[in-house]
Motif scaffolding. Structure first.
Motif, PDB file in Angstrom:
ATOM      1  N   ARG B  57      -8.349  -2.911   2.880  1.00 24.45           N
ATOM      2  CA  ARG B  57      -8.579  -1.798   1.962  1.00 24.45           C
ATOM      3  C   ARG B  57      -8.605  -0.513   2.792  1.00 24.45           C
ATOM      4  O   ARG B  57      -8.750  -0.544   4.016  1.00 24.45           O
ATOM      5  CB  ARG B  57      -9.886  -2.001   1.197  1.00 24.45           C
ATOM      6  CG  ARG B  57     -10.968  -2.570   2.073  1.00 24.45           C
ATOM      7  CD  ARG B  57     -12.324  -2.652   1.473  1.00 24.45           C
ATOM      8  NE  ARG B  57     -13.267  -2.446   2.580  1.00 24.45           N
ATOM      9  CZ  ARG B  57     -14.572  -2.418   2.484  1.00 24.45           C
ATOM     10  NH1 ARG B  57     -15.137  -2.579   1.311  1.00 24.45           N
ATOM     11  NH2 ARG B  57     -15.335  -2.203   3.524  1.00 24.45           N
ATOM     12  N   THR B  58      -8.489   0.613   2.093  1.00 26.15           N
ATOM     13  CA  THR B  58      -8.426   1.900   2.782  1.00 26.15           C
ATOM     14  C   THR B  58      -9.642   2.108   3.677  1.00 26.15           C
ATOM     15  O   THR B  58      -9.527   2.670   4.771  1.00 26.15           O
ATOM     16  CB  THR B  58      -8.311   3.034   1.744  1.00 26.15           C
ATOM     17  OG1 THR B  58      -7.123   2.823   0.987  1.00 26.15           O
ATOM     18  CG2 THR B  58      -8.236   4.400   2.400  1.00 26.15           C
ATOM     19  N   MET B 102      -2.980  -5.575   3.185  1.00 27.10           N
ATOM     20  CA  MET B 102      -3.140  -4.666   2.038  1.00 27.10           C
ATOM     21  C   MET B 102      -1.872  -4.810   1.216  1.00 27.10           C
ATOM     22  O   MET B 102      -0.965  -3.997   1.302  1.00 27.10           O
ATOM     23  CB  MET B 102      -3.321  -3.218   2.523  1.00 27.10           C
ATOM     24  CG  MET B 102      -4.645  -2.983   3.231  1.00 27.10           C
ATOM     25  SD  MET B 102      -4.888  -1.249   3.736  1.00 27.10           S
ATOM     26  CE  MET B 102      -5.117  -0.433   2.141  1.00 27.10           C
ATOM     27  N   ASP B 103      -1.835  -5.874   0.431  1.00 29.70           N
ATOM     28  CA  ASP B 103      -0.547  -6.277  -0.146  1.00 29.70           C
ATOM     29  C   ASP B 103      -0.553  -6.339  -1.665  1.00 29.70           C
ATOM     30  O   ASP B 103       0.191  -7.108  -2.267  1.00 29.70           O
ATOM     31  CB  ASP B 103      -0.117  -7.619   0.454  1.00 29.70           C
ATOM     32  CG  ASP B 103      -1.135  -8.718   0.171  1.00 29.70           C
ATOM     33  OD1 ASP B 103      -2.194  -8.402  -0.419  1.00 29.70           O
ATOM     34  OD2 ASP B 103      -0.877  -9.865   0.546  1.00 29.70           O
ATOM     35  N   ARG B 104      -1.374  -5.490  -2.269  1.00 25.97           N
ATOM     36  CA  ARG B 104      -1.410  -5.512  -3.732  1.00 25.97           C
ATOM     37  C   ARG B 104      -0.499  -4.451  -4.343  1.00 25.97           C
ATOM     38  O   ARG B 104      -0.427  -3.315  -3.866  1.00 25.97           O
ATOM     39  CB  ARG B 104      -2.837  -5.254  -4.225  1.00 25.97           C
ATOM     40  CG  ARG B 104      -3.803  -6.389  -3.906  1.00 25.97           C
ATOM     41  CD  ARG B 104      -5.206  -6.002  -4.304  1.00 25.97           C
ATOM     42  NE  ARG B 104      -5.634  -4.801  -3.603  1.00 25.97           N
ATOM     43  CZ  ARG B 104      -6.704  -4.075  -3.930  1.00 25.97           C
ATOM     44  NH1 ARG B 104      -7.462  -4.424  -4.950  1.00 25.97           N
ATOM     45  NH2 ARG B 104      -7.017  -2.999  -3.234  1.00 25.97           N
ATOM     46  N   LEU B 106      -0.668  -2.148  -7.030  1.00 28.29           N
ATOM     47  CA  LEU B 106      -1.820  -1.646  -7.773  1.00 28.29           C
ATOM     48  C   LEU B 106      -1.456  -1.276  -9.201  1.00 28.29           C
ATOM     49  O   LEU B 106      -2.270  -1.337 -10.098  1.00 28.29           O
ATOM     50  CB  LEU B 106      -2.413  -0.432  -7.055  1.00 28.29           C
ATOM     51  CG  LEU B 106      -2.869  -0.687  -5.609  1.00 28.29           C
ATOM     52  CD1 LEU B 106      -3.259   0.629  -4.937  1.00 28.29           C
ATOM     53  CD2 LEU B 106      -4.031  -1.669  -5.575  1.00 28.29           C
ATOM     54  N   GLU B 118       0.075  -0.956  -2.205  1.00 32.57           N
ATOM     55  CA  GLU B 118      -0.508  -0.903  -0.874  1.00 32.57           C
ATOM     56  C   GLU B 118       0.616  -1.079   0.162  1.00 32.57           C
ATOM     57  O   GLU B 118       1.698  -1.580  -0.164  1.00 32.57           O
ATOM     58  CB  GLU B 118      -1.582  -1.983  -0.739  1.00 32.57           C
ATOM     59  CG  GLU B 118      -2.822  -1.666  -1.599  1.00 32.57           C
ATOM     60  CD  GLU B 118      -3.948  -2.682  -1.422  1.00 32.57           C
ATOM     61  OE1 GLU B 118      -5.114  -2.291  -1.600  1.00 32.57           O
ATOM     62  OE2 GLU B 118      -3.663  -3.869  -1.127  1.00 32.57           O
ATOM     63  N   THR B 215      -1.885   4.232   3.409  1.00 28.27           N
ATOM     64  CA  THR B 215      -2.699   3.194   2.781  1.00 28.27           C
ATOM     65  C   THR B 215      -2.300   2.926   1.329  1.00 28.27           C
ATOM     66  O   THR B 215      -2.748   1.951   0.738  1.00 28.27           O
ATOM     67  CB  THR B 215      -4.192   3.556   2.847  1.00 28.27           C
ATOM     68  OG1 THR B 215      -4.350   4.918   2.438  1.00 28.27           O
ATOM     69  CG2 THR B 215      -4.713   3.402   4.273  1.00 28.27           C
ATOM     70  N   SER B 216      -1.466   3.788   0.773  1.00 28.64           N
ATOM     71  CA  SER B 216      -0.930   3.511  -0.560  1.00 28.64           C
ATOM     72  C   SER B 216       0.259   4.426  -0.794  1.00 28.64           C
ATOM     73  O   SER B 216       0.343   5.520  -0.224  1.00 28.64           O
ATOM     74  CB  SER B 216      -2.038   3.707  -1.610  1.00 28.64           C
ATOM     75  OG  SER B 216      -1.575   4.343  -2.759  1.00 28.64           O
TER      76      SER B 216
END
Lengths: 458, 458
Positions: B57-58, B102-104, B106, B118, B215-216
């Motif tokens: 996560r961030t 971080m592989d979602r 979102l 992510e 991060t995104s």
């Protein structure tokens, strides 16, 4: 022998410019200053500029900036002055750097589909020159017949065709630019792709003359499409026209342009048009699949529209587009149009226009709306009494609420006109404190003394 | 009570990370370090990294960067490690920041044709998820099945389809990124257009982890084309194949992809293919005009090619594209391929390949060449003996001459793979001293202590 009187920075700058520039480049004539003091935003300068440098070559720009930097005199670069947000408004005592005389197309390479131009080239002139080779310059801001490439790059100008071909940035391959201290930098390249180093080309595009002064641009040209098909549809409400534009997106059709015109604008152009519907959607498809795409669009419109009309004939297409093109002149007959420029996610167009209508009613300020539908870019236009010395409070408040609305819908203050002077007070809110602070620090790298177009953009 | 021993920055960092990160995020296991030490460039790390942070996560990223910044420990961000220029090679004592966890996805908004993801999302996974809505993620680097969006953004990755749909940058609307000191910034927007402030999104795209850690990302999706037509043509010489690609450009056709494969590559794939010609050109057109465009391309090819084959059937198209897709695996059977990545103005392709052939002969180093013809992006591939510990001097010299050639032809060192470690020594020459110095000053704004991926990119 007497000692020289202590001279102000302004006077010293004038002396140095007179010494170092060719004789025809510098003007302090009040009429010339007045003619170079502002843009088409209606913003008024806060005093008289010091002088105008009419640059004809990169060296004029380096000379002007080097001396202005040394003496900390603000510099306001300008092209044709067609901006709509006050980005070229000259502050008191500033040196205006007029780039409209750097107007040569230095190279037009049909094989590599690119042009190298000076910043004062009129956008439509480049497009015409490219046309001789079966090419075109895709970005087509409404001001294309008047505005310059340099100004287009400074604001990252959009236009109708960016629905398919992107904004100015998408056509800029590289730049030559002069930093505040007179250093010449070259960014980007002549190739379509390239990732060496950071993307300074994109950073300068849209920086509104606050980071550097562009002295040449390498621009991508594109083939003129083999075919074009144009379609107009009238609707009983703006919401239905917006729904129609969503249907086009959902169907996966990417039109070259998709323009929405609301009822008040139609009425201003011609009351007879308003009788045809409460909103107009003009769609143009181009390329080898133009006819098939336009047919698909027409099928999507049919159940939603009151009338749909399609043509593949260029002259007839121009006639169909005419209502859109006549919008601004029509509004100018009613008063002084203040053109806002918000963008929202495409699916929020109808909601945005509903809210704008409520804002208009609440403040009793008539708002006329055009939209580049495929981009979610709305131009709500407040028309004010041209005899007024300043914007009525209600119009100002309505504009503020429109900006707040854009941000609330996940959008932006400005889709294609730039921040300039007029939208500065909302910038920090859109960017957020961390990004805003970062941008200010970037500005210091390019312009440590803050001489380049101070008070604009950030 | 004894005083604590003086602890090194490394040890203190490990202590702080162990304290402030969730327990599963930090690893110092040598096997894990080794597995996260480099990419697919063949570059070797100069020592062992300190630890790997597996960010989920961030906040993990901000914690890692805040402490590393305070202690001046270098940080090497990485995704899947599929890079080809050493951009993710971990230097001795560095903290590896692994973002692959971080592989979602979102958000996937079909109405606004965008996704928020992510950085560890696999590129092909996003494309597949978009496909469920009739959309796709246009950039398609050859590594798409393995590489991450974050890595694609860090290198501004290209691919086959960028001939028509642009590079990664053209699909990035906005970013969330963490600066060296742990500050989170958001750039860009959810709208297609927007010009508020400087274009930090473009600046971060392609910055190879040296300015901030992404991060995104808010990414543009595009409709899956309604139709596709694919065509392969064999030629008696590479020059004739290049001429054919120029003819496509000159005719104003914009194919979705145009891939050139030279004779040595054809031979490596299958000697029978080499018998069909000395070069292969694969062209794909898409959209409503696909069939018409492919027919136009076939007509242009006919007088130049030895054989031309066209199909509108997707399975058959895959078969036609297969030779191109098999190129790398075929070369990997011969040895360790070192994939160069120069780009030249499109009209210089034939000249570039002629010169590359001469360089190959001069140094007695076999060079195999693939090219994204519509972009002028060449991949000359030197295949070396995999048992060698380091690159033979001749291969290194040949690579240097290929870079020099790219610059001489008005091109670039790297079209889509990035500078990383491997091309650093040529960067200053391409950028020129003023732009290079400016880029270094920009780097300092984002990363004043120089902890982010030191020694890469610039």
């Amino acid at each position: 022998m007497t000692t020289a009187p202590e001279r102000t920075a302004s006077a010293r700058l004038l002396g140095l410019l007179a010494r170092d520039l060719p004789p025809d480049r510098l003007s302090t004539d009040p009429a010339v200053l007045a003619a170079h003091a502002t843009d088409r935003s209606g913003s008024r300068p806060d005093g008289e500029a010091l002088a105008v440098v009419h640059a004809r070559r990169t060296e004029d720009v380096t000379v002007a900036l080097r001396h202005a930097h040394a003496l900390r005199v603000p510099v306001v670069p300008r092209g044709a002055g067609t901006g709509l947000s006050g980005g070229a408004t000259a502050s008191e005592g500033s040196l205006v750097l007029d780039l409209s005389g750097m107007d040569r197309i230095l190279e037009l390479d049909a094989d590599d589909q690119l042009a190298v131009v000076e910043p004062g080239v009129i956008t439509a002139d480049l497009d015409r020159a490219a046309g001789a080779h079966g090419l075109r310059y895709a970005p087509d801001p409404a001001s294309a017949a008047l505005s310059t490439i340099g100004g287009n790059i400074a604001t990252n100008a959009g236009g109708l065709r960016c629905a398919k071909y992107g904004v100015t940035r998408d056509s800029v391959l590289g730049l030559e630019a002069v930093l505040a201290d007179g250093t010449v930098v070259r960014t980007g390249r002549r190739t379509v792709k390239g990732v060496t180093g950071y993307d300074l080309t994109a950073l300068l595009t849209g920086s509104e003359g606050t980071l550097a002064v562009i002295t040449s641009a390498t621009l991508r040209l594109r083939p003129v499409p083999v075919a074009t098909a144009t379609l107009t549809a009238y609707f009983a409400s703006f919401e239905q026209a917006a729904e129609a534009s969503y249907a086009i997106t959902r169907a996966g059709v990417e039109p070259a342009l998709a323009e929405l015109v609301d009822g008040p604008v139609l009425h201003a152009i011609d009351p007879a048009l308003r009788e045809r519907g409460a909103a107009l959607l003009v769609v143009q498809c181009d390329g080898a699949g133009a006819a098939a795409e336009a047919a698909a669009v027409a099928r999507l419109m049919a159940p939603l529209a009151t009338t749909v009309q399609t043509t593949e004939d260029p002259a007839e297409a121009e006639a169909l587009l005419a209502a859109r093109r006549l919008a601004l002149p029509a509004l100018e007959r009613l008063g002084r149009p203040l053109i806002e420029d918000i963008a929202v996610p495409r699916s929020r167009l109808a909601e945005a226009v509903r809210e704008i209508r409520a804002i208009s009613a609440r403040h009793d300020v008539p708002v006329f709306t055009l939209a580049h539908a495929a981009d979610g870019n709305l131009h709500p236009i407040v028309v004010v009494d041209p005899s007024l010395d300043r914007l009525p409070e209600a119009a100002w408040e309505a504009a503020g609420e429109i900006f707040a609305l854009a941000l609330r819908l996940g959008g932006t203050l400005t889709g294609e006109h730039g921040v300039g002077l007029l939208k500065r007070q909302w910038v920090a809110e859109e960017l957020g404190p961390a990004a805003h602070a970062l941008q200010r620090r970037l500005k210091e790298v390019f312009d440590p003394r803050g001489i380049l177009n101070p008070g604009k953009c950030l």
